[in-house]
Design an enzyme around this catalytic site. Structure first.
Site, PDB file in Angstrom:
ATOM      1  N   ASP A   1      62.533  31.863  34.160  1.00 17.34           N
ATOM      2  CA  ASP A   1      63.540  32.510  33.315  1.00 17.34           C
ATOM      3  C   ASP A   1      64.895  31.821  33.426  1.00 17.34           C
ATOM      4  OD1 ASP A   1      64.703  34.647  31.649  1.00 17.34           O
ATOM      5  OD2 ASP A   1      65.715  35.216  33.520  1.00 17.34           O
TER       6      ASP A   1
ATOM      7  N   LEU B   1      46.346  50.839  40.702  1.00 14.47           N
ATOM      8  CA  LEU B   1      45.596  51.430  41.812  1.00 14.47           C
ATOM      9  C   LEU B   1      46.121  51.024  43.192  1.00 14.47           C
ATOM     10  CD1 LEU B   1      42.016  51.198  40.287  1.00 14.47           C
ATOM     11  CD2 LEU B   1      43.598  53.146  40.289  1.00 14.47           C
TER      12      LEU B   1
ATOM     13  N   HIS C   1      48.423  51.427  46.416  1.00 12.46           N
ATOM     14  CA  HIS C   1      49.104  52.511  47.120  1.00 12.46           C
ATOM     15  C   HIS C   1      50.577  52.147  47.312  1.00 12.46           C
ATOM     16  CE1 HIS C   1      44.890  53.159  48.229  1.00 12.46           C
ATOM     17  NE2 HIS C   1      45.227  54.431  48.356  1.00 12.46           N
TER      18      HIS C   1
END
Length: 175
Positions: free
Chosen positions: A140, A78, A80
């Site tokens: 990572d 949701l 923008h």
């Protein structure tokens, strides 16, 4: 201004929808978010030496954080898609010398992401995504050295601009 306790992502019928910002003014907005990565002495030393097998940990994490900010509207349903006019990612070692465990001191890396835009809606989610993505990239790149690393305190530090006003986290706020 206090946040409205009602979520703006639900309409009167209780259905999920994207907030309509067409009537809002375009304003300059900035948000700063941070995340912390606790790691072993070996992992911290690998960053400081800059000689990991995968390359410069902080340079790659910085690029990943910037990319994360740019991809936020694709990841968070949701959000923008807003113009991202500036993103910076900074790293600093957190002094945890007050820790009960001397081995933990200076093994916490803080990633701080600052994002700026001129838009109708805020840029908080972009700065949070940038800080999170940078922290995940550090994990990572160093997981071969330390799989027990912990990422925590992903949080909004400050925001400015927009109708809801400014926010600045209290420096004593541990949460």
């Amino acid at each position: 201004m206090k946040p409205d306790p009602r979520s703006t992502h639900f309409n009167a019928a209780g259905e999920v929808h994207m907030v309509d910002v067409t009537g809002k003014d375009i304003t300059v907005r900035e948000a700063v978010a941070s995340a912390r990565i606790h790691m072993s002495a070996d992992a911290a030393e690998a960053i400081r030496r800059g000689d990991t097998k995968k390359g410069d940990v902080l340079a790659v994490a910085r690029l990943a954080g910037i990319a994360g900010a740019k991809w936020t509207s694709h990841l968070i349903p949701l959000c923008h898609a807003i113009p991202i006019e500036a993103v910076s990612i900074d790293f600093d070692w957190v002094d945890e010398s007050d820790s009960d465990d001397d081995a933990v001191a200076n093994q916490t890396l803080r990633c701080t992401a600052t994002a700026r835009t001129t838009a109708k809606t805020g840029i908080e989610m972009e700065s949070l995504t940038a800080a999170s993505t940078a922290a995940l990239t550090v994990y990572d790149m160093l997981k071969s050295v330390d799989r027990a690393m912990v990422i925590d305190q992903v949080r909004l530090e400050s925001k400015s601009g927009g109708k809801s006003g400014d926010f600045r986290r209290d420096t004593g706020d541990k949460a």
